[in-house]
Scaffold this motif. Structure first.
Motif, PDB file in Angstrom:
ATOM      1  N   ARG A  13      -3.255 -10.233  -0.788  1.00 57.56           N
ATOM      2  CA  ARG A  13      -2.923  -9.753   0.550  1.00 57.56           C
ATOM      3  C   ARG A  13      -2.425  -8.316   0.440  1.00 57.56           C
ATOM      4  N   ALA A  14      -2.870  -7.492   1.351  1.00 53.23           N
ATOM      5  CA  ALA A  14      -2.426  -6.103   1.413  1.00 53.23           C
ATOM      6  C   ALA A  14      -1.285  -6.003   2.413  1.00 53.23           C
ATOM      7  N   LEU A  15      -0.229  -5.283   2.037  1.00 48.25           N
ATOM      8  CA  LEU A  15       0.947  -5.143   2.888  1.00 48.25           C
ATOM      9  C   LEU A  15       1.053  -3.722   3.410  1.00 48.25           C
ATOM     10  N   ILE A  16       1.204  -3.587   4.711  1.00 49.48           N
ATOM     11  CA  ILE A  16       1.395  -2.291   5.336  1.00 49.48           C
ATOM     12  C   ILE A  16       2.876  -2.152   5.702  1.00 49.48           C
ATOM     13  N   GLY A  17       3.478  -1.017   5.352  1.00 48.40           N
ATOM     14  CA  GLY A  17       4.904  -0.829   5.586  1.00 48.40           C
ATOM     15  C   GLY A  17       5.203  -0.005   6.818  1.00 48.40           C
ATOM     16  N   ASN A  18       6.435  -0.194   7.317  1.00 48.33           N
ATOM     17  CA  ASN A  18       7.018   0.678   8.340  1.00 48.33           C
ATOM     18  C   ASN A  18       6.384   0.537   9.716  1.00 48.33           C
TER      19      ASN A  18
ATOM     20  N   LEU B 159       0.822  -1.212   0.000  1.00 51.50           N
ATOM     21  CA  LEU B 159       0.000   0.000   0.000  1.00 51.50           C
ATOM     22  C   LEU B 159       0.853   1.259   0.000  1.00 51.50           C
ATOM     23  N   SER B 160       0.274   2.333  -0.508  1.00 47.11           N
ATOM     24  CA  SER B 160       0.978   3.617  -0.577  1.00 47.11           C
ATOM     25  C   SER B 160       1.234   4.162   0.824  1.00 47.11           C
ATOM     26  N   ARG B 161       2.365   4.880   0.956  1.00 44.71           N
ATOM     27  CA  ARG B 161       2.687   5.553   2.210  1.00 44.71           C
ATOM     28  C   ARG B 161       2.763   7.048   1.960  1.00 44.71           C
ATOM     29  N   ILE B 162       2.009   7.820   2.706  1.00 40.22           N
ATOM     30  CA  ILE B 162       2.017   9.272   2.532  1.00 40.22           C
ATOM     31  C   ILE B 162       3.348   9.860   2.979  1.00 40.22           C
ATOM     32  N   SER B 163       4.082   9.132   3.826  1.00 41.23           N
ATOM     33  CA  SER B 163       5.355   9.649   4.337  1.00 41.23           C
ATOM     34  C   SER B 163       6.538   9.362   3.424  1.00 41.23           C
ATOM     35  N   SER B 164       6.313   8.667   2.297  1.00 41.18           N
ATOM     36  CA  SER B 164       7.428   8.258   1.444  1.00 41.18           C
ATOM     37  C   SER B 164       8.029   9.433   0.678  1.00 41.18           C
ATOM     38  N   ASP B 165       9.248   9.248   0.178  1.00 47.77           N
ATOM     39  CA  ASP B 165       9.901  10.281  -0.631  1.00 47.77           C
ATOM     40  C   ASP B 165       9.087  10.594  -1.880  1.00 47.77           C
ATOM     41  N   ARG B 166       8.501   9.562  -2.471  1.00 46.37           N
ATOM     42  CA  ARG B 166       7.725   9.795  -3.689  1.00 46.37           C
ATOM     43  C   ARG B 166       6.496  10.641  -3.398  1.00 46.37           C
ATOM     44  N   ALA B 167       5.814  10.337  -2.280  1.00 41.70           N
ATOM     45  CA  ALA B 167       4.634  11.121  -1.914  1.00 41.70           C
ATOM     46  C   ALA B 167       5.008  12.582  -1.684  1.00 41.70           C
ATOM     47  N   ARG B 168       6.165  12.782  -1.095  1.00 41.93           N
ATOM     48  CA  ARG B 168       6.618  14.150  -0.836  1.00 41.93           C
ATOM     49  C   ARG B 168       6.728  14.946  -2.132  1.00 41.93           C
ATOM     50  N   ARG B 169       7.142  14.281  -3.195  1.00 38.86           N
ATOM     51  CA  ARG B 169       7.346  14.979  -4.463  1.00 38.86           C
ATOM     52  C   ARG B 169       6.061  15.086  -5.279  1.00 38.86           C
ATOM     53  N   LEU B 170       5.134  14.160  -5.055  1.00 42.60           N
ATOM     54  CA  LEU B 170       3.914  14.135  -5.871  1.00 42.60           C
ATOM     55  C   LEU B 170       2.795  15.009  -5.311  1.00 42.60           C
ATOM     56  N   ILE B 171       2.729  15.130  -3.999  1.00 45.56           N
ATOM     57  CA  ILE B 171       1.615  15.840  -3.370  1.00 45.56           C
ATOM     58  C   ILE B 171       2.013  17.299  -3.151  1.00 45.56           C
TER      59      ILE B 171
ATOM     60  N   PHE C 231       1.154  10.969   8.436  1.00 46.38           N
ATOM     61  CA  PHE C 231       2.434  10.383   8.068  1.00 46.38           C
ATOM     62  C   PHE C 231       2.715   9.087   8.838  1.00 46.38           C
ATOM     63  N   MET C 232       1.939   8.828   9.859  1.00 46.26           N
ATOM     64  CA  MET C 232       2.102   7.577  10.595  1.00 46.26           C
ATOM     65  C   MET C 232       1.515   6.428   9.764  1.00 46.26           C
ATOM     66  N   PRO C 233       2.053   5.217   9.932  1.00 40.69           N
ATOM     67  CA  PRO C 233       1.623   4.093   9.078  1.00 40.69           C
ATOM     68  C   PRO C 233       0.112   3.926   8.986  1.00 40.69           C
ATOM     69  N   LEU C 234      -0.610   4.119  10.107  1.00 43.71           N
ATOM     70  CA  LEU C 234      -2.072   3.984  10.097  1.00 43.71           C
ATOM     71  C   LEU C 234      -2.734   5.277  10.561  1.00 43.71           C
ATOM     72  N   GLY C 235      -2.137   6.399  10.165  1.00 39.28           N
ATOM     73  CA  GLY C 235      -2.614   7.686  10.646  1.00 39.28           C
ATOM     74  C   GLY C 235      -3.934   8.127  10.064  1.00 39.28           C
ATOM     75  N   SER C 236      -4.402   7.498   8.977  1.00 37.92           N
ATOM     76  CA  SER C 236      -5.686   7.859   8.386  1.00 37.92           C
ATOM     77  C   SER C 236      -6.432   6.591   8.005  1.00 37.92           C
ATOM     78  N   LYS C 237      -7.364   6.181   8.876  1.00 35.68           N
ATOM     79  CA  LYS C 237      -8.139   4.971   8.570  1.00 35.68           C
ATOM     80  C   LYS C 237      -9.000   5.163   7.325  1.00 35.68           C
ATOM     81  N   ALA C 238      -9.435   6.431   7.090  1.00 39.33           N
ATOM     82  CA  ALA C 238     -10.235   6.696   5.889  1.00 39.33           C
ATOM     83  C   ALA C 238      -9.427   6.381   4.633  1.00 39.33           C
ATOM     84  N   PHE C 239      -8.179   6.765   4.630  1.00 42.64           N
ATOM     85  CA  PHE C 239      -7.301   6.515   3.485  1.00 42.64           C
ATOM     86  C   PHE C 239      -7.125   5.019   3.273  1.00 42.64           C
ATOM     87  N   PHE C 240      -6.805   4.298   4.338  1.00 41.92           N
ATOM     88  CA  PHE C 240      -6.540   2.871   4.177  1.00 41.92           C
ATOM     89  C   PHE C 240      -7.813   2.085   3.876  1.00 41.92           C
TER      90      PHE C 240
END
Length: 830
Positions: free
Chosen positions: A672-677, A620-632, A643-652
């Motif tokens: 299977r969905a994988l959660i990182g970090n 799954l996507s991480r909002i805290s990743s380097d790529r997210a930093r550049r895209l958003i 930015f926390m792994p499960l900081g937005s239940k709505a998002f996940f």
């Protein structure tokens, strides 16, 4: 009966079983010894071992009387075996003098043939064979080689100098004309400053010394340096009774392979030259018979050659190539050795020998190199096209591989063209994270600026795509959709070809030799590898196209498929980033979750359709990743909790619902969905609850040291745990991402003495201890599977170390999967 010399001795008959030791007596004599022991017809011979070479070298380049006495004794044994006399007039014994090192060095060492004739014995041969042409041809071949190898004189000048004497001897064969020819030969050498004798024994001593000296010739030294062969090995010298392929029309010389060295097919392969000696075959001055043609050679000889080849394959437990001579209808084997072969042939031969029970699985695997696997796994340019190709420019090769396609100057257009099935090379002034869609879709990337740590270089290496950066010869006009190289203008869409290793760019689309040309044999061999290592190597694809292609391969599953890559490939990354941005600003906006879920569903649908029946693990996507930093765009304004792994239940919830809907539509039951970090069991438990609500499996990706330490607790709530080992090491050591992806940077840093160990080969003790504890998790929790994710960086040494710890599931990019399977098998017994 072979006679064995007593006491210290440099010389052995090749029939002596001791000569089978190639290290002491060289590959040539060893092969002869083994053939004779097996009853294969071969002319008798004796050998001066490598100890004799070392004596020669330490003795100032002199053979010495003791060695020559042993040589004379060896000649008497050859005389007894052949019924001929060395230097005699009636039935003279002729010998070849050949080098023979423990390691094959084709074409690097010297050989002298037909040694042993004088004017009188040459005339006797002419009279016995019924013709002067054969006798003179044999005699002059010796003198040409002797001039070239021993005297270091131009043999073509000899031929010219004695042309008239040869003509007289052919026209009127007699002792007078033959002796006149001999005088002319000796006189020519003396005119060039070399004094030589017509005495065969003296010639033999000089020939042996010349072959020994050839070990230290510039070409031999250069060859050894290139191939990493020790200069201390030295060479043996084999002296063998001659048989003559030029004796008559029932004679000939050839080289045969028991299996085709190009593709490995089990069929006779090689060439045979009627009425000629072996040097004519090597020289290529005459047209030979193709041995793969069943009607090309005398059927009796062909059958004999096939039968002998089969027995030699059994003896060597490998495909072999054989040097042979036919003298007046009788077949003789002169040399045998394991056959040189292409990568494709090597794989097929190893697989088939294992299937035939000739060798076991481990030996079959050890006969293949990682480099051969790479050659077969990756496409490469056809040699014929490469020779004729027009080189346009050269930049810095920053990610190896070959690719061709239409040069496209815009990432979105590149992605659209690729979606239509076109081969694309993305050509840009430089790249940024906004180019990721085009980079995922293109077969290769070229930039006009940048170095080894540029975005294009780092990302291309991570994607395993050919990449050339810093090609300053390219001028790019983005608005005009053209680019220029050395004053020549090209339009967007023109075909180019790139070599990401050398940095070369060629005009046009060079044909690619498919990496899968030997796929069936390779899969058989790698199936043995999987059984040997007990490992399951999954594919970790990047982007939708690679993921769909990977689904067609015979892999256990697709792991760590990045959801962001799927969305990028689908062309929805901007919309996706915008929705995340709104989620940060207005988390309660109605319909926002539905919009995110729709993008996820549409982006992953094709993958689940293609991979039906294969387990798929989506990262799954991480909002805290380097790529997210550049895209958003408003990334810095997003609330910190997101930015926390499960900081937005709505998002996940939106991500998981989109995946679940896509899987259900495709009737795919193993996603299977994988959660990182994550670092805590409560995070895993909460995530498991979210996935259960939509009917998906739950998995975790360990990406840092504390997560590794807590992996046992995390695993109690997950079906799968993947350890992103490179990312875990990187964060533990504080290395920047860009440095980790730059080939060789950490290696050089460690080699310079700044680190005690390369952490990507030998992690710190605390990491090693925690990795070891994760490797044993399957033993304590049957429901949880663990694996190592190498998508952030592939290290064969670290993979081997982890395998020894007990890890048996690995995820790598498609380009590395085959070599990973071989490496784990080859090193599993270490």
């Amino acid at each position: 009966m072979a006679q064995r010399a007593q006491g210290p001795s440099f010389v052995r008959d090749v029939a002596d079983p001791e000569v089978a030791d190639a290290q002491r007596y060289g590959g040539k004599a060893s092969g002869l010894s083994r053939m004779m022991s097996a009853g294969v017809p071969a002319p008798p011979a004796f050998v001066i071992g490598a100890d004799g070479f070392r004596h020669f070298r330490s003795n100032g380049g002199s053979l010495g009387q003791d060695m020559m006495t042993e040589v004379a004794n060896g000649l008497r044994r050859l005389e007894a075996a052949t019924g001929r006399t060395f230097g005699g007039v009636d039935r003279p014994l002729l010998v070849s003098v050949r080098s023979g090192a423990a390691v094959s060095m084709p074409g690097m060492m010297d050989t002298i043939l037909n040694l042993g004739l004088t004017a009188r014995s040459a005339l006797a041969v002419a009279e016995a064979s019924g013709g002067a042409r054969f006798a003179l041809d044999t005699w002059l071949r010796f003198w040409r080689m002797f001039h070239d190898t021993v005297l270091n004189l131009d043999p073509t000048e000899l031929v010219e100098a004695v042309r008239e004497a040869v003509r007289d001897a052919l026209a009127a064969p007699s002792l007078q004309t033959f002796e006149a020819l001999e005088r002319a030969i000796l006189a020519h050498a003396e005119q060039q400053g070399e004094t030589v004798s017509a005495d065969p024994m003296g010639q033999l001593e000089l020939a042996i010394a010349a072959v020994f000296r050839s070990w230290d010739s510039p070409r031999a030294k250069a060859y050894r340096a290139h191939h990493g062969i020790s200069d201390d090995l030295g060479t043996a010298v084999t002296i063998q009774a001659m048989v003559f392929g030029n004796a008559d029309e029932e004679s000939g010389s050839g080289v045969a392979f028991t299996r085709n060295p190009n593709d490995g097919a089990r069929t006779l392969y090689g060439e045979y030259l009627v009425g000629r000696q072996g040097e004519d075959l090597v020289a290529g001055t005459h047209s030979p018979i193709d041995l793969s043609d069943p009607d090309g050679m005398n059927s009796t000889l062909r059958t004999g050659l096939i039968e002998i080849g089969a027995s030699l394959e059994t003896l060597y437990r490998d495909a072999v190539d054989i040097e042979f001579t036919v003298e007046s209808g009788r077949l003789y084997m002169l040399q045998v050795r394991p056959a040189k072969r292409t990568a494709a042939a090597a794989v097929r031969i190893a697989a088939e020998l294992a299937a035939e029970g000739v060798i076991d699985a481990r030996e079959a695997l050890n006969r293949i190199t990682v480099e051969q696997i790479r050659k077969l796994s990756r496409p490469s340019f056809e040699e014929a096209d490469l020779v004729a190709a027009k080189l346009l420019a050269q930049g810095l090769g920053s990610s190896p591989g070959h690719a061709h396609g239409a040069a496209i100057l815009d990432s979105d257009r590149a992605a659209e063209a690729a979606a239509k099935g076109e081969d694309v090379i993305l050509v840009r002034p430089t790249t940024s994270p906004k180019d990721i869609r085009g980079m995922l879709s293109a077969h290769g990337v070229v930039t006009a600026t940048g170095g080894a740590l540029s975005h294009a270089a780092v990302v291309s290496r991570a994607l395993d795509k050919p990449c050339i950066v810093g090609c300053e010869a390219i001028g790019i006009d983005l608005s005009g959709r053209t680019f220029t190289i050395s004053g020549e203008t090209f339009r967007e869409g023109d075909e180019i070809s790139i070599d990401g290793g050398s940095g070369k760019i060629y005009a046009g689309a060079l044909r690619l030799r498919a990496g899968g040309a030997s796929r069936a044999a390779l899969e058989r061999l790698l199936g043995l590898a999987d059984a040997e290592s007990g490992s399951s190597v999954w594919i970790a694809p990047r982007g939708a196209a690679e993921a769909i292609d990977s689904a067609a391969q015979a892999a256990p599953g697709l792991a760590v498929v990045r959801l962001t890559d799927l969305i990028t490939s689908h062309g929805a990354i901007d919309a996706y980033a915008g929705l995340i941005s709104r989620l940060g600003d207005q988390p309660g906006v109605p319909g926002l979750e539905n919009d995110i879920a729709a993008i996820v569903r549409e982006s992953s649908a094709a993958l689940f359709e293609a991979a039906r029946g294969l387990p798929v693990h989506v990262r799954l996507s991480r909002i805290s990743s380097d790529r997210a930093r550049r895209l958003i765009e408003n990334w810095t304004e997003i609330p910190a909790n997101l930015f926390m792994p499960l900081g937005s239940k709505a998002f996940f919830r939106a991500l998981l619902r989109g995946l679940s809907d896509a899987a259900r539509s495709a009737a795919h039951g193993d996603v299977r969905a994988l959660i990182g970090n994550i670092v805590d069991a409560r995070e895993a438990e909460s995530f498991r609850s979210l996935t259960a609500d939509v009917g998906l499996g739950a998995g975790a990706i360990i990406q840092n040291a504390i997560g590794l330490k807590q992996a046992g607790e995390i695993a109690r709530h997950c079906d799968t745990v993947w350890v992103d080992v490179s990312e875990t090491i990187r964060t533990a050591y504080g290395f920047p991402t860009e440095v980790v992806h730059a080939d060789g940077t950490i290696d050089r840093y460690a080699a310079d003495g700044f680190l005690g160990d390369n952490p990507f080969e030998q992690p710190a003790p605390f990491l090693t201890e925690w990795l070891q504890s994760v490797a044993t998790l399957p033993q304590s929790s049957r429901k949880t599977t663990v694996g190592v994710d190498f998508t952030s960086g592939f290290s064969p040494i670290l993979a081997t170390r982890l395998h020894h710890m007990g890890f048996r599931r690995f995820a790598v990019s498609p380009a590395h999967r085959d070599e990973m399977r071989l490496i784990l098998a080859q090193r599993s017994g270490e």
